[in-house]
Write a protein that holds these residues in place. Structure first.
Motif, PDB file in Angstrom:
ATOM      1  N   GLU A 117       0.809  -1.223   0.000  1.00 33.94           N
ATOM      2  CA  GLU A 117       0.000   0.000   0.000  1.00 33.94           C
ATOM      3  C   GLU A 117       0.840   1.270   0.000  1.00 33.94           C
ATOM      4  O   GLU A 117       1.985   1.288   0.469  1.00 33.94           O
ATOM      5  CB  GLU A 117      -0.911   0.024   1.232  1.00 33.94           C
ATOM      6  CG  GLU A 117      -1.960  -1.067   1.182  1.00 33.94           C
ATOM      7  CD  GLU A 117      -2.895  -1.079   2.378  1.00 33.94           C
ATOM      8  OE1 GLU A 117      -4.011  -1.610   2.245  1.00 33.94           O
ATOM      9  OE2 GLU A 117      -2.517  -0.577   3.453  1.00 33.94           O
ATOM     10  N   ARG A 118       0.222   2.334  -0.485  1.00 33.01           N
ATOM     11  CA  ARG A 118       0.730   3.707  -0.395  1.00 33.01           C
ATOM     12  C   ARG A 118       2.156   3.873  -0.920  1.00 33.01           C
ATOM     13  O   ARG A 118       3.015   4.448  -0.237  1.00 33.01           O
ATOM     14  CB  ARG A 118       0.608   4.205   1.056  1.00 33.01           C
ATOM     15  CG  ARG A 118      -0.844   4.249   1.505  1.00 33.01           C
ATOM     16  CD  ARG A 118      -1.035   4.761   2.904  1.00 33.01           C
ATOM     17  NE  ARG A 118      -2.459   4.852   3.207  1.00 33.01           N
ATOM     18  CZ  ARG A 118      -3.222   5.914   2.961  1.00 33.01           C
ATOM     19  NH1 ARG A 118      -2.690   6.990   2.436  1.00 33.01           N
ATOM     20  NH2 ARG A 118      -4.511   5.896   3.250  1.00 33.01           N
ATOM     21  N   ASP A 211       0.633   2.851   7.284  1.00 34.33           N
ATOM     22  CA  ASP A 211       0.383   3.989   6.374  1.00 34.33           C
ATOM     23  C   ASP A 211       1.592   4.914   6.355  1.00 34.33           C
ATOM     24  O   ASP A 211       2.136   5.246   7.423  1.00 34.33           O
ATOM     25  CB  ASP A 211      -0.840   4.788   6.845  1.00 34.33           C
ATOM     26  CG  ASP A 211      -2.138   4.143   6.405  1.00 34.33           C
ATOM     27  OD1 ASP A 211      -2.106   3.009   5.931  1.00 34.33           O
ATOM     28  OD2 ASP A 211      -3.187   4.793   6.559  1.00 34.33           O
ATOM     29  N   GLU A 260      -3.418   7.957  10.896  1.00 37.30           N
ATOM     30  CA  GLU A 260      -3.037   7.210   9.694  1.00 37.30           C
ATOM     31  C   GLU A 260      -2.883   8.174   8.531  1.00 37.30           C
ATOM     32  O   GLU A 260      -3.121   9.383   8.664  1.00 37.30           O
ATOM     33  CB  GLU A 260      -4.129   6.190   9.344  1.00 37.30           C
ATOM     34  CG  GLU A 260      -4.111   4.964  10.225  1.00 37.30           C
ATOM     35  CD  GLU A 260      -5.033   3.875   9.721  1.00 37.30           C
ATOM     36  OE1 GLU A 260      -6.061   4.212   9.105  1.00 37.30           O
ATOM     37  OE2 GLU A 260      -4.723   2.705   9.947  1.00 37.30           O
TER      38      GLU A 260
END
Ligand code: GAL
Length: 377
Positions: A117-118, A211, A260
């Protein structure tokens, strides 16, 4: 303006409009504005697939990297990899393909079906390499691993080569910026609260890293900002000279408050940080902070969003903040409107940041363009 994409350009340019289809052509209208929350077609007419993304500006071109999602709930896992697009104007994006592919080797850290993710890409001037960081969860372990992953490439669009994944800063205690209250210093002999307890538990193996974002400062130093301590605290951590590892210097920000989706930028010498609460894919109010040094002390300012929908960040969650090249005081807040039941349909909310002195605000626009930044002067 109309741009033609087809297999026989000369023919297409001279052919009548109705004939285009016969020659396997498509007609794409040039986009001239942002339409937050709407489908956003790329140069092939396909909705952009770069969720939880980040941008990199290089010599007149913006590159957008993000999670390639697939249809359905399984699309929340990494079945393909990190997708890259390029643009000269921020409205129209060319598909540059998959920059980092997941591995078919099930023993790889980035095995197909893991959670990746991210992703964020930065350029290292010394090594002349592009460095991609991302939040990685190992195959079949849900969100337990909480690792940072890193990959590099000689070419901005990739292919990126995966280097390693790990929990950062094993064995290190936090750096305390001047003025840190005693209550915010860690005592692992007697942790004062849950977040401190998680911090101390994780010292030997490294801090959890979920995150995240990466920020390169004016002096070329890069920082990795991530949710640590079971998402109770944000860590602002220094990266080494090659940007491919951590130095052990890091500060804990807003400890114990569950933040987050960190996104960071610098404006008039002040660092701005925007984050969200921790409600998974569901939106919640954004929060913003400022600091004079990247390690803090960070001041909490509440919700930067104003107007209808502000209490749920207009349905989105922060992802990145883009300084618009060549424009003063021009920053775009980028958020994801997640659609976890059909991940590929996730939408992008790009909104202009407005400054009032050193204060910032984010308001909703159905449609807007970069001229908004000129008008504010
Ligand atoms: C969000 C987070 C996303 C993703 C999701 C999973 O809070 O920002 O990146 O991890 O949770 O539920």
């Amino acid at each position: 303006m109309i741009t033609l994409f087809c297999k026989n350009t000369i023919l297409a340019k001279t052919a009548a409009f109705a004939l285009l289809a016969l020659f396997n052509c498509s007609v794409m209208a040039q986009q001239k504005q942002f339409s937050p929350g709407q489908l956003w077609p790329d140069d092939k007419g396909v909705h952009i697939n770069a969720h939880g993304g980040g941008l990199l500006y290089q010599k007149g071109t913006y590159y957008w990297f993000g999670e390639h999602k697939i249809a359905g709930g399984a699309g929340n896992r990494a079945m393909v990899g990190v997708h890259c697009y390029s643009s000269k104007d921020l409205y129209n994006w060319k598909d540059q393909g998959i920059a980092l592919a997941v591995s078919t080797d099930t023993t790889s850290d980035i095995a197909k079906g893991c959670i990746l993710e991210r992703p964020k890409v930065v350029y290292n001037k010394k090594t002349k390499k592009y460095v991609m960081w991302f939040h990685l969860e190992l195959l079949g372990q849900s969100y337990k691993a909480a690792r940072a992953g890193v990959a590099t490439s000689d070419k901005v669009t990739g292919p990126y080569t995966f280097i390693r994944s790990y929990r950062p800063n094993a064995g290190f205690m936090p750096y305390y910026p001047p003025g840190t209250p005693d209550a915010d210093t860690v005592n692992c002999a007697q942790p004062k609260n849950k977040s401190e307890g998680f911090f101390c538990r994780d010292v030997p193996g490294g801090q959890m890293a979920r995150d995240m974002n990466v920020f390169v400062d004016d002096d070329g130093k890069a920082y990795h900002i991530f949710s640590a301590e079971e998402n109770f605290t944000l860590d602002v951590a220094e990266l080494n000279d090659t940007y491919t590892g951590h130095t052990g210097k890091f500060a804990r920000v807003y400890a114990g408050h569950q933040t987050e989706a960190p996104a960071i930028f610098k404006h008039n010498g002040i660092y701005y940080l925007i984050g969200s609460g921790t409600t998974g894919w569901a939106p919640n109010p954004a929060r913003w902070f400022t600091a004079k040094s990247i390690y803090g002390l960070w001041t909490y300012h509440g919700n930067p969003c104003k107007g209808k929908g502000a209490e749920i960040t207009f349905g989105g969650q922060s992802t990145y903040i883009l300084p618009v090249a060549g424009k003063k005081d021009a920053f775009i807040f980028m958020a994801d409107k997640w659609t976890p039941k059909n991940a590929i349909d996730g939408r992008y909310l790009w909104l202009p940041i407005t400054f009032k002195g050193d204060d910032m605000e984010i308001s909703w626009f159905d449609n807007w363009d970069l001229k908004v930044f000129d008008k504010e002067k």
